[in-house]
Design a protein around this motif. Structure first.
Motif, PDB file in Angstrom:
ATOM      1  N   UNK A 120      49.306 -18.964 -11.544  1.00 32.35           N
ATOM      2  CA  UNK A 120      50.728 -18.708 -11.759  1.00 32.35           C
ATOM      3  C   UNK A 120      50.982 -17.385 -12.460  1.00 32.35           C
ATOM      4  N   UNK A 121      49.935 -16.741 -12.960  1.00 28.29           N
ATOM      5  CA  UNK A 121      50.073 -15.456 -13.641  1.00 28.29           C
ATOM      6  C   UNK A 121      49.109 -14.446 -13.029  1.00 28.29           C
ATOM      7  N   UNK A 122      49.549 -13.207 -12.946  1.00 22.57           N
ATOM      8  CA  UNK A 122      48.665 -12.144 -12.484  1.00 22.57           C
ATOM      9  C   UNK A 122      47.517 -11.989 -13.476  1.00 22.57           C
ATOM     10  N   UNK A 123      46.324 -11.799 -12.961  1.00 22.11           N
ATOM     11  CA  UNK A 123      45.163 -11.610 -13.828  1.00 22.11           C
ATOM     12  C   UNK A 123      44.129 -10.782 -13.090  1.00 22.11           C
ATOM     13  N   UNK A 124      43.323 -10.050 -13.854  1.00 21.34           N
ATOM     14  CA  UNK A 124      42.315  -9.165 -13.291  1.00 21.34           C
ATOM     15  C   UNK A 124      40.995  -9.419 -14.012  1.00 21.34           C
ATOM     16  N   UNK A 125      39.941  -9.699 -13.250  1.00 20.46           N
ATOM     17  CA  UNK A 125      38.648 -10.024 -13.841  1.00 20.46           C
ATOM     18  C   UNK A 125      37.558  -9.125 -13.270  1.00 20.46           C
ATOM     19  N   UNK A 126      36.791  -8.470 -14.132  1.00 21.16           N
ATOM     20  CA  UNK A 126      35.559  -7.816 -13.685  1.00 21.16           C
ATOM     21  C   UNK A 126      34.466  -8.878 -13.706  1.00 21.16           C
ATOM     22  N   UNK A 127      33.557  -8.818 -12.734  1.00 25.62           N
ATOM     23  CA  UNK A 127      32.630  -9.931 -12.539  1.00 25.62           C
ATOM     24  C   UNK A 127      31.344  -9.800 -13.329  1.00 25.62           C
ATOM     25  N   UNK A 128      30.833  -8.580 -13.494  1.00 28.82           N
ATOM     26  CA  UNK A 128      29.599  -8.404 -14.252  1.00 28.82           C
ATOM     27  C   UNK A 128      28.468  -9.241 -13.689  1.00 28.82           C
ATOM     28  N   UNK A 129      27.836 -10.018 -14.555  1.00 28.43           N
ATOM     29  CA  UNK A 129      26.666 -10.805 -14.143  1.00 28.43           C
ATOM     30  C   UNK A 129      27.028 -11.978 -13.241  1.00 28.43           C
ATOM     31  N   UNK A 130      28.322 -12.298 -13.109  1.00 23.39           N
ATOM     32  CA  UNK A 130      28.728 -13.422 -12.266  1.00 23.39           C
ATOM     33  C   UNK A 130      29.055 -12.996 -10.835  1.00 23.39           C
ATOM     34  N   UNK A 131      28.781 -11.731 -10.518  1.00 19.26           N
ATOM     35  CA  UNK A 131      29.058 -11.227  -9.170  1.00 19.26           C
ATOM     36  C   UNK A 131      28.320 -12.037  -8.102  1.00 19.26           C
ATOM     37  N   UNK A 132      27.061 -12.383  -8.363  1.00 20.74           N
ATOM     38  CA  UNK A 132      26.282 -13.120  -7.369  1.00 20.74           C
ATOM     39  C   UNK A 132      26.918 -14.460  -7.026  1.00 20.74           C
ATOM     40  N   UNK A 133      27.414 -15.163  -8.030  1.00 23.02           N
ATOM     41  CA  UNK A 133      28.035 -16.464  -7.799  1.00 23.02           C
ATOM     42  C   UNK A 133      29.312 -16.319  -6.974  1.00 23.02           C
ATOM     43  N   UNK A 134      30.167 -15.346  -7.338  1.00 24.15           N
ATOM     44  CA  UNK A 134      31.413 -15.145  -6.602  1.00 24.15           C
ATOM     45  C   UNK A 134      31.117 -14.653  -5.183  1.00 24.15           C
ATOM     46  N   UNK A 135      30.078 -13.811  -5.030  1.00 22.93           N
ATOM     47  CA  UNK A 135      29.654 -13.386  -3.693  1.00 22.93           C
ATOM     48  C   UNK A 135      29.348 -14.592  -2.813  1.00 22.93           C
ATOM     49  N   UNK A 136      28.570 -15.515  -3.356  1.00 24.84           N
ATOM     50  CA  UNK A 136      28.179 -16.697  -2.586  1.00 24.84           C
ATOM     51  C   UNK A 136      29.391 -17.532  -2.199  1.00 24.84           C
ATOM     52  N   UNK A 137      30.331 -17.691  -3.119  1.00 25.07           N
ATOM     53  CA  UNK A 137      31.535 -18.462  -2.810  1.00 25.07           C
ATOM     54  C   UNK A 137      32.328 -17.816  -1.681  1.00 25.07           C
ATOM     55  N   UNK A 138      32.586 -16.513  -1.790  1.00 24.42           N
ATOM     56  CA  UNK A 138      33.369 -15.844  -0.755  1.00 24.42           C
ATOM     57  C   UNK A 138      32.621 -15.802   0.575  1.00 24.42           C
ATOM     58  N   UNK A 139      31.308 -15.575   0.544  1.00 24.72           N
ATOM     59  CA  UNK A 139      30.540 -15.581   1.795  1.00 24.72           C
ATOM     60  C   UNK A 139      30.645 -16.941   2.481  1.00 24.72           C
ATOM     61  N   UNK A 140      30.580 -18.011   1.704  1.00 23.31           N
ATOM     62  CA  UNK A 140      30.683 -19.361   2.274  1.00 23.31           C
ATOM     63  C   UNK A 140      32.087 -19.631   2.804  1.00 23.31           C
ATOM     64  N   UNK A 141      33.109 -19.176   2.062  1.00 22.72           N
ATOM     65  CA  UNK A 141      34.487 -19.348   2.520  1.00 22.72           C
ATOM     66  C   UNK A 141      34.704 -18.625   3.834  1.00 22.72           C
ATOM     67  N   UNK A 142      34.234 -17.384   3.916  1.00 18.28           N
ATOM     68  CA  UNK A 142      34.407 -16.590   5.137  1.00 18.28           C
ATOM     69  C   UNK A 142      33.686 -17.247   6.309  1.00 18.28           C
ATOM     70  N   UNK A 143      32.474 -17.750   6.072  1.00 17.54           N
ATOM     71  CA  UNK A 143      31.728 -18.391   7.158  1.00 17.54           C
ATOM     72  C   UNK A 143      32.447 -19.630   7.667  1.00 17.54           C
ATOM     73  N   UNK A 144      32.920 -20.480   6.753  1.00 18.74           N
ATOM     74  CA  UNK A 144      33.645 -21.677   7.170  1.00 18.74           C
ATOM     75  C   UNK A 144      34.947 -21.332   7.874  1.00 18.74           C
ATOM     76  N   UNK A 145      35.607 -20.293   7.395  1.00 14.48           N
ATOM     77  CA  UNK A 145      36.896 -19.911   7.964  1.00 14.48           C
ATOM     78  C   UNK A 145      36.749 -19.357   9.377  1.00 14.48           C
TER      79      UNK A 145
END
Length: 289
Positions: A120-145
């Motif tokens: 509900x609010x605009x927010x901006x996050x740098x990923x740092x060491x969590x980039x790998x986890x977010x990469x995996x989530x988006x890659x899986x979302x794109x594949x399913x989509x």
């Protein structure tokens, strides 16, 4: 990035699309280059009345402006773009990443399990060491989509739920929502969409929603037109039309059963409503899918 006054900001469904939500899906996912190269890598300021976007810049550079706040991206980052917020983007030509658009009904459903929705609010996050986890989530979302398979919708909702939990935890850790300036108009619209989700099948009049919000019908309509680019009645009809499309595509219900499930008094009235909003009869729409 040039500023645009609130009164002149266009309301889009997706980038440049002013027609109804283009798919019965409540999710739209595409790569940043796929759409942005068509606009010379610059997306002019605009807003969406009924969807939330999560923009993931995986690599490259970007300038992201949301509600006047500009973030310069030089490393992997995630930008939350709430419904009704004015936003515009600029990207480098080597940018990599995705834009995940979620229709408000899905956002409301997935956020219900969280004490405080992170969208509900605009927010901006740098990923740092969590980039790998977010990469995996988006890659899986794109594949399913992009590769429909058994249980596609359930899997997509599960993956997106995991992403929303990640965002909620980051928001909690950074306590970023505490610095947001309240926008009463946007809050009213978000409450309206929540009420609409609960009551759209019962065809409540505008006065009902206005009364629940403590507003006049004229004030509610003015807010809807200013922030969503449509009247309150148009938003109600769009929600009914979206659910009708989903029922025709994803269920085996007859047209009469769909009509009944959406609270129409008779199938003939439903068919006229559907054709007026979609340009096709319910039967013709189902046959073309």
């Amino acid at each position: 990035m040039s500023r645009t006054s609130a009164t002149s900001v266009p309301v889009f469904k997706l980038y440049g699309e002013t027609t109804a939500w283009p798919t019965p899906d409540l999710i739209h996912c595409e790569s940043i280059p796929e759409r942005s190269r068509l606009h010379d890598w610059q997306i002019k300021p605009h807003r969406h009345g009924d969807l939330v976007q999560l923009l993931y810049v995986k690599a490259g550079q970007a300038e992201l402006e949301v509600e006047g706040q500009i973030n310069q991206v030089r490393q992997a980052s995630l930008q939350i773009v709430p419904a009704f917020s004015v936003h515009g983007f600029g990207f480098s030509e080597d940018v990599q990443g995705y834009i995940l658009s979620l229709a408000q009904p899905l956002v409301d459903t997935l956020s219900a399990a969280l004490d405080n929705t992170p969208l509900t609010h605009a927010a901006f996050y740098t990923l740092g060491t969590q980039k790998g986890y977010v990469d995996e989530l988006f890659d899986s979302i794109v594949q399913e989509y992009t590769e429909p398979a058994l249980g596609r919708e359930l899997m997509l909702q599960s993956l997106i739920s995991a992403l929303l939990v990640w965002v909620a935890r980051r928001a909690q850790a950074l306590d970023c929502t505490q610095t947001q300036t309240p926008d009463r108009g946007r809050d009213h619209l978000q409450r309206f969409t929540g009420l609409l989700e609960a009551h759209y099948r019962t065809h409540r009049p505008i006065d009902f929603y206005a009364s629940e919000l403590g507003l006049s019908a004229a004030h509610l309509n003015a807010l809807c037109r200013r922030l969503a680019g449509q009247s309150a009645l148009q938003l109600i009809n769009q929600r009914l039309l979206l659910e009708a499309k989903r029922s025709l595509v994803y269920t085996a219900m007859t047209v009469n059963q769909v009509s009944d499930s959406l609270g129409f008094s008779e199938p003939a009235y439903f068919s006229r409503f559907f054709k007026r909003g979609c340009g096709l009869t319910p039967k013709a729409f189902r046959l073309q899918r």
